[in-house]
Design a protein around this motif. Sequence first.
Motif, PDB file in Angstrom:
ATOM      1  N   LYS A 110       0.300   6.068   4.933  1.00  0.00           N
ATOM      2  CA  LYS A 110      -0.502   7.099   4.274  1.00  0.00           C
ATOM      3  C   LYS A 110      -1.447   6.529   3.214  1.00  0.00           C
ATOM      4  O   LYS A 110      -2.258   7.250   2.635  1.00  0.00           O
ATOM      5  CB  LYS A 110       0.424   8.124   3.611  1.00  0.00           C
ATOM      6  CG  LYS A 110       1.237   8.944   4.602  1.00  0.00           C
ATOM      7  CD  LYS A 110       2.195   9.875   3.876  1.00  0.00           C
ATOM      8  CE  LYS A 110       3.055  10.652   4.859  1.00  0.00           C
ATOM      9  NZ  LYS A 110       4.041  11.535   4.160  1.00  0.00           N
ATOM     10  N   GLY A 111      -1.334   5.216   2.945  1.00  0.00           N
ATOM     11  CA  GLY A 111      -2.207   4.589   1.957  1.00  0.00           C
ATOM     12  C   GLY A 111      -1.701   4.696   0.539  1.00  0.00           C
ATOM     13  O   GLY A 111      -2.433   4.390  -0.405  1.00  0.00           O
ATOM     14  N   GLU A 112      -0.440   5.132   0.367  1.00  0.00           N
ATOM     15  CA  GLU A 112       0.130   5.242  -0.979  1.00  0.00           C
ATOM     16  C   GLU A 112       0.536   3.861  -1.488  1.00  0.00           C
ATOM     17  O   GLU A 112       0.919   2.980  -0.700  1.00  0.00           O
ATOM     18  CB  GLU A 112       1.347   6.174  -0.953  1.00  0.00           C
ATOM     19  CG  GLU A 112       1.007   7.597  -0.523  1.00  0.00           C
ATOM     20  CD  GLU A 112       2.233   8.497  -0.505  1.00  0.00           C
ATOM     21  OE1 GLU A 112       3.258   8.091  -1.076  1.00  0.00           O
ATOM     22  OE2 GLU A 112       2.155   9.602   0.084  1.00  0.00           O
ATOM     23  N   LYS A 113       0.479   3.678  -2.792  1.00  0.00           N
ATOM     24  CA  LYS A 113       0.787   2.381  -3.382  1.00  0.00           C
ATOM     25  C   LYS A 113       2.290   2.125  -3.420  1.00  0.00           C
ATOM     26  O   LYS A 113       3.082   3.032  -3.674  1.00  0.00           O
ATOM     27  CB  LYS A 113       0.210   2.299  -4.804  1.00  0.00           C
ATOM     28  CG  LYS A 113      -1.304   2.211  -4.841  1.00  0.00           C
ATOM     29  CD  LYS A 113      -1.789   1.982  -6.264  1.00  0.00           C
ATOM     30  CE  LYS A 113      -3.304   1.840  -6.294  1.00  0.00           C
ATOM     31  NZ  LYS A 113      -3.780   1.597  -7.690  1.00  0.00           N
ATOM     32  N   LEU A 114       2.644   0.869  -3.193  1.00  0.00           N
ATOM     33  CA  LEU A 114       4.032   0.418  -3.304  1.00  0.00           C
ATOM     34  C   LEU A 114       4.094  -0.655  -4.376  1.00  0.00           C
ATOM     35  O   LEU A 114       3.179  -1.485  -4.481  1.00  0.00           O
ATOM     36  CB  LEU A 114       4.527  -0.161  -1.976  1.00  0.00           C
ATOM     37  CG  LEU A 114       4.525   0.759  -0.744  1.00  0.00           C
ATOM     38  CD1 LEU A 114       4.957  -0.024   0.493  1.00  0.00           C
ATOM     39  CD2 LEU A 114       5.445   1.950  -0.956  1.00  0.00           C
TER      40      LEU A 114
END
Length: 331
Positions: A110-114
């Motif tokens: 989803k392109g969320e930061k980790l």
Amino acid sequence: MPKPRKQQVSLDATPYYHCVSRCVRRAFLCGTDHLSGQCYEHRRGWLEDKLLSLPEIFAIDIAAYAIMSNHYHVVLFIDARRAKTWSDIEVIERWHHLFKGNLFSQKFIKGEKLDHAQRARLQIYIEEWRSRLSSISWFMRVLNEAIAREANIEDGCSGRFWEGRFKSQALLDEAALAACMAYVDLNPVRANISKTPEASEYTSIKRRCDAAKKSTNPNHKAQQVETLHPFVGNPRQNIPQGIQMKLTDYLELVDWTGRILRHDKRGAISKSTENILTRLGIDDSQWLEMTECFEECFRTFAGGEQSLRAACETLNYKRPPGLSRCKSAIG
């Protein structure tokens, strides 16, 4: 006691494996149950569609297959080099076609930061999934589970549909590969289900014959069946990846072998067929024994003595299993 699958698979020895999976219930995989009159023929389509779709996800190609009434055969080619070229996101996307993945992989897609720790943990999962996407055990697991679920719903029951452990044989050289493929492709003919290989429904040989009829050059890789591992011609320098034999030679070989098995006599052998057997280093009597009873001729490994010893050395076997069979079947 059967050896773990990882002790039977060595890509250093061979990328080709013959797998067989059988039903455990009296209810059929396909065909008609003569006691109840119930027809299960449509399940062949389920299995064939699923079988031919999985190479789009896995780094595994189908070289040959035959779907019978209570079991199926498939010859697999493991393309480990292809799996290594996939990017991280490609591995995740392929895995998500089969399973949900996990929270980290879902966020990544989803392109969320980790954070650093989450990204490091995800990397471990990615490498594990990359390995599984080039594993025959996971390929067979995904295939069999999908068919079992559909069959159980249709039958209105639960429990095992397949035997717990599928059978696999490593095909160590060209002779073993050609003999095994012919054995698989001729299964319906030997079972009197079909009169000719090209009329054998739900088999790789029929798909190859159908494509060859429509092709102007059936030996050209681009004009062969896209969903099957290609024939790339006789061994030469810079040969592309594929089965090192002409498709037309293989079709002649299968037809010649099938005629002998059906009529129990030798008949005429064309020059092209003789050249194939000579190149593979086996004589016609050995060929007939292998293509009629391949599973009985070999156990875990199929190939010549030198190929068997090399594979067993790689896998740290103390003694080569089935050495006498390999000596008698392939010199």
